[in-house]
Write a protein that holds these residues in place. Structure first.
Motif, mmCIF file in Angstrom:
data_model
loop_
_atom_site.group_PDB
_atom_site.id
_atom_site.type_symbol
_atom_site.label_atom_id
_atom_site.label_comp_id
_atom_site.label_asym_id
_atom_site.label_seq_id
_atom_site.Cartn_x
_atom_site.Cartn_y
_atom_site.Cartn_z
ATOM 1 N N VAL A 1 24.121 -13.229 3.834
ATOM 2 C CA VAL A 1 24.278 -13.444 5.276
ATOM 3 C C VAL A 1 25.755 -13.347 5.653
ATOM 4 C CG1 VAL A 1 22.231 -14.890 5.439
ATOM 5 C CG2 VAL A 1 24.444 -15.953 5.064
ATOM 6 N N ARG A 2 25.967 -13.035 6.910
ATOM 7 C CA ARG A 2 27.313 -13.007 7.479
ATOM 8 C C ARG A 2 27.189 -13.542 8.896
ATOM 9 N NH1 ARG A 2 30.871 -7.598 7.797
ATOM 10 N NH2 ARG A 2 29.134 -7.002 9.121
ATOM 11 N N ARG A 3 27.897 -14.606 9.182
ATOM 12 C CA ARG A 3 27.791 -15.277 10.477
ATOM 13 C C ARG A 3 28.501 -14.509 11.590
ATOM 14 N NH1 ARG A 3 26.416 -20.954 10.558
ATOM 15 N NH2 ARG A 3 25.628 -21.463 8.522
ATOM 16 N N PHE A 4 28.015 -14.763 12.785
ATOM 17 C CA PHE A 4 28.631 -14.208 13.982
ATOM 18 C C PHE A 4 30.090 -14.636 14.026
ATOM 19 C CE2 PHE A 4 29.819 -14.428 18.441
ATOM 20 C CZ PHE A 4 29.439 -13.171 18.875
ATOM 21 N N PRO A 5 31.011 -13.810 14.316
ATOM 22 C CA PRO A 5 30.923 -12.485 14.924
ATOM 23 C C PRO A 5 30.854 -11.344 13.908
ATOM 24 C CG PRO A 5 33.184 -13.208 15.005
ATOM 25 C CD PRO A 5 32.387 -14.312 14.341
ATOM 26 N N TYR A 6 30.323 -11.613 12.732
ATOM 27 C CA TYR A 6 30.030 -10.604 11.710
ATOM 28 C C TYR A 6 31.274 -9.882 11.189
ATOM 29 C CZ TYR A 6 25.683 -11.486 14.126
ATOM 30 O OH TYR A 6 24.629 -12.085 14.745
ATOM 31 N N ARG A 7 32.381 -10.611 11.113
ATOM 32 C CA ARG A 7 33.616 -10.007 10.582
ATOM 33 C C ARG A 7 34.021 -10.605 9.245
ATOM 34 N NH1 ARG A 7 35.835 -10.648 16.278
ATOM 35 N NH2 ARG A 7 35.146 -8.722 17.259
ATOM 36 N N GLY A 8 33.448 -11.743 8.892
ATOM 37 C CA GLY A 8 33.812 -12.406 7.636
ATOM 38 C C GLY A 8 33.098 -11.796 6.443
ATOM 39 N N ALA A 9 33.274 -12.443 5.327
ATOM 40 C CA ALA A 9 32.662 -11.971 4.085
ATOM 41 C C ALA A 9 31.166 -12.285 4.068
ATOM 42 C CB ALA A 9 33.338 -12.645 2.897
ATOM 43 N N TRP A 10 30.405 -11.444 3.380
ATOM 44 C CA TRP A 10 28.997 -11.705 3.148
ATOM 45 C C TRP A 10 28.882 -12.840 2.134
ATOM 46 C CZ3 TRP A 10 25.193 -9.538 5.943
ATOM 47 C CH2 TRP A 10 25.490 -8.379 6.652
ATOM 48 N N LYS A 11 27.907 -13.731 2.324
ATOM 49 C CA LYS A 11 27.689 -14.853 1.404
ATOM 50 C C LYS A 11 26.252 -14.828 0.923
ATOM 51 C CE LYS A 11 31.272 -17.592 3.373
ATOM 52 N NZ LYS A 11 31.823 -18.868 3.607
ATOM 53 N N GLN A 12 26.093 -14.982 -0.392
ATOM 54 C CA GLN A 12 24.763 -14.958 -0.973
ATOM 55 C C GLN A 12 23.983 -16.206 -0.590
ATOM 56 O OE1 GLN A 12 24.414 -13.611 -5.018
ATOM 57 N NE2 GLN A 12 22.659 -14.952 -5.372
ATOM 58 N N ARG A 13 22.752 -16.024 -0.107
ATOM 59 C CA ARG A 13 21.877 -17.127 0.279
ATOM 60 C C ARG A 13 20.719 -17.311 -0.674
ATOM 61 N NH1 ARG A 13 21.535 -20.093 5.018
ATOM 62 N NH2 ARG A 13 23.697 -20.407 5.626
ATOM 63 N N GLY A 14 20.454 -16.330 -1.516
ATOM 64 C CA GLY A 14 19.352 -16.439 -2.460
ATOM 65 C C GLY A 14 19.271 -15.221 -3.343
ATOM 66 N N ALA A 15 18.534 -15.374 -4.425
ATOM 67 C CA ALA A 15 18.303 -14.261 -5.339
ATOM 68 C C ALA A 15 16.883 -14.380 -5.879
ATOM 69 C CB ALA A 15 19.313 -14.258 -6.480
ATOM 70 N N ARG A 16 16.232 -13.263 -6.042
ATOM 71 C CA ARG A 16 14.888 -13.205 -6.604
ATOM 72 C C ARG A 16 14.841 -12.065 -7.605
ATOM 73 N NH1 ARG A 16 15.093 -17.046 -3.847
ATOM 74 N NH2 ARG A 16 13.617 -17.843 -2.314
ATOM 75 N N THR A 17 13.839 -12.114 -8.464
ATOM 76 C CA THR A 17 13.589 -11.043 -9.421
ATOM 77 C C THR A 17 12.288 -10.360 -9.024
ATOM 78 O OG1 THR A 17 14.712 -12.270 -11.164
ATOM 79 C CG2 THR A 17 13.268 -10.488 -11.865
ATOM 80 N N THR A 18 12.290 -9.037 -8.987
ATOM 81 C CA THR A 18 11.076 -8.325 -8.619
ATOM 82 C C THR A 18 9.987 -8.588 -9.661
ATOM 83 O OG1 THR A 18 11.848 -6.313 -9.709
ATOM 84 C CG2 THR A 18 12.267 -6.503 -7.353
ATOM 85 N N ASP A 19 8.735 -8.654 -9.168
ATOM 86 C CA ASP A 19 7.611 -8.919 -10.059
ATOM 87 C C ASP A 19 7.121 -7.609 -10.695
ATOM 88 O OD1 ASP A 19 6.066 -7.614 -8.114
ATOM 89 O OD2 ASP A 19 5.183 -9.472 -7.358
ATOM 90 N N ALA A 20 5.976 -7.660 -11.365
ATOM 91 C CA ALA A 20 5.439 -6.491 -12.076
ATOM 92 C C ALA A 20 5.157 -5.323 -11.142
ATOM 93 C CB ALA A 20 4.186 -6.883 -12.841
ATOM 94 N N GLN A 21 4.922 -5.599 -9.845
ATOM 95 C CA GLN A 21 4.683 -4.541 -8.875
ATOM 96 C C GLN A 21 5.963 -4.126 -8.139
ATOM 97 O OE1 GLN A 21 2.594 -7.474 -8.900
ATOM 98 N NE2 GLN A 21 1.362 -6.301 -10.333
ATOM 99 N N GLY A 22 7.109 -4.693 -8.545
ATOM 100 C CA GLY A 22 8.387 -4.374 -7.914
ATOM 101 C C GLY A 22 8.588 -5.121 -6.605
ATOM 102 N N GLU A 23 7.764 -6.126 -6.330
ATOM 103 C CA GLU A 23 7.822 -6.846 -5.058
ATOM 104 C C GLU A 23 8.685 -8.106 -5.134
ATOM 105 O OE1 GLU A 23 3.684 -7.431 -4.194
ATOM 106 O OE2 GLU A 23 3.420 -5.328 -3.637
ATOM 107 N N PHE A 24 9.206 -8.522 -3.972
ATOM 108 C CA PHE A 24 10.030 -9.716 -3.867
ATOM 109 C C PHE A 24 9.801 -10.365 -2.507
ATOM 110 C CE2 PHE A 24 12.420 -6.065 -2.416
ATOM 111 C CZ PHE A 24 12.916 -6.490 -1.192
ATOM 112 N N SER A 25 10.192 -11.641 -2.370
ATOM 113 C CA SER A 25 10.090 -12.310 -1.060
ATOM 114 C C SER A 25 11.093 -13.440 -0.963
ATOM 115 C CB SER A 25 8.668 -12.830 -0.825
ATOM 116 O OG SER A 25 8.368 -13.864 -1.734
ATOM 117 N N PHE A 26 11.546 -13.661 0.262
ATOM 118 C CA PHE A 26 12.418 -14.781 0.629
ATOM 119 C C PHE A 26 11.777 -15.462 1.834
ATOM 120 C CE2 PHE A 26 15.223 -11.666 -1.272
ATOM 121 C CZ PHE A 26 16.061 -12.419 -2.068
ATOM 122 N N THR A 27 11.807 -16.789 1.842
ATOM 123 C CA THR A 27 11.287 -17.544 2.988
ATOM 124 C C THR A 27 12.353 -18.482 3.486
ATOM 125 O OG1 THR A 27 9.056 -17.422 2.136
ATOM 126 C CG2 THR A 27 9.484 -19.099 3.750
#
Length: 92
Positions: free
Chosen positions: A66-92
């Motif tokens: 994520v990068r907060r408004f006004p979208y000029r700062g650095a990107w910050k990691q909010r989560g990480a997932r590993t793709t499953d056997a079908q190559g799928e992923f999800s974040f909630t």
């Protein structure tokens, strides 16, 4: 079916850690629910899949940033997932 998008309103970035040859680009699809997209203070669900042609890219790391408004700062990691056997992923 949820709306397929390429970018998430400039506020989210999806980085898929792949070691693919330069000639072959993976196919990454991303869906956001609700269809209205990213709204401040509202819950969203981000789902997707990574494939190389018809072959799912399983066991790959997907990072949500994520990068907060006004979208000029650095990107910050909010989560990480590993793709499953079908190559799928999800974040909630």
């Amino acid at each position: 079916m949820q709306g397929r998008i390429l970018t998430l309103a400039g506020a989210l970035a999806l980085a898929l850690g792949l070691a693919a040859p330069a000639a072959a680009a993976p196919d990454v699809t991303v869906d956001v629910d609700p269809l209205s997209g990213v709204q401040l203070g509202k819950r969203i669900d981000v789902t997707g899949a990574a494939k190389d042609g018809a072959e799912p890219l399983k066991g790959r790391e997907v990072r949500l940033e994520v990068r907060r408004f006004p979208y000029r700062g650095a990107w910050k990691q909010r989560g990480a997932r590993t793709t499953d056997a079908q190559g799928e992923f999800s974040f909630t």
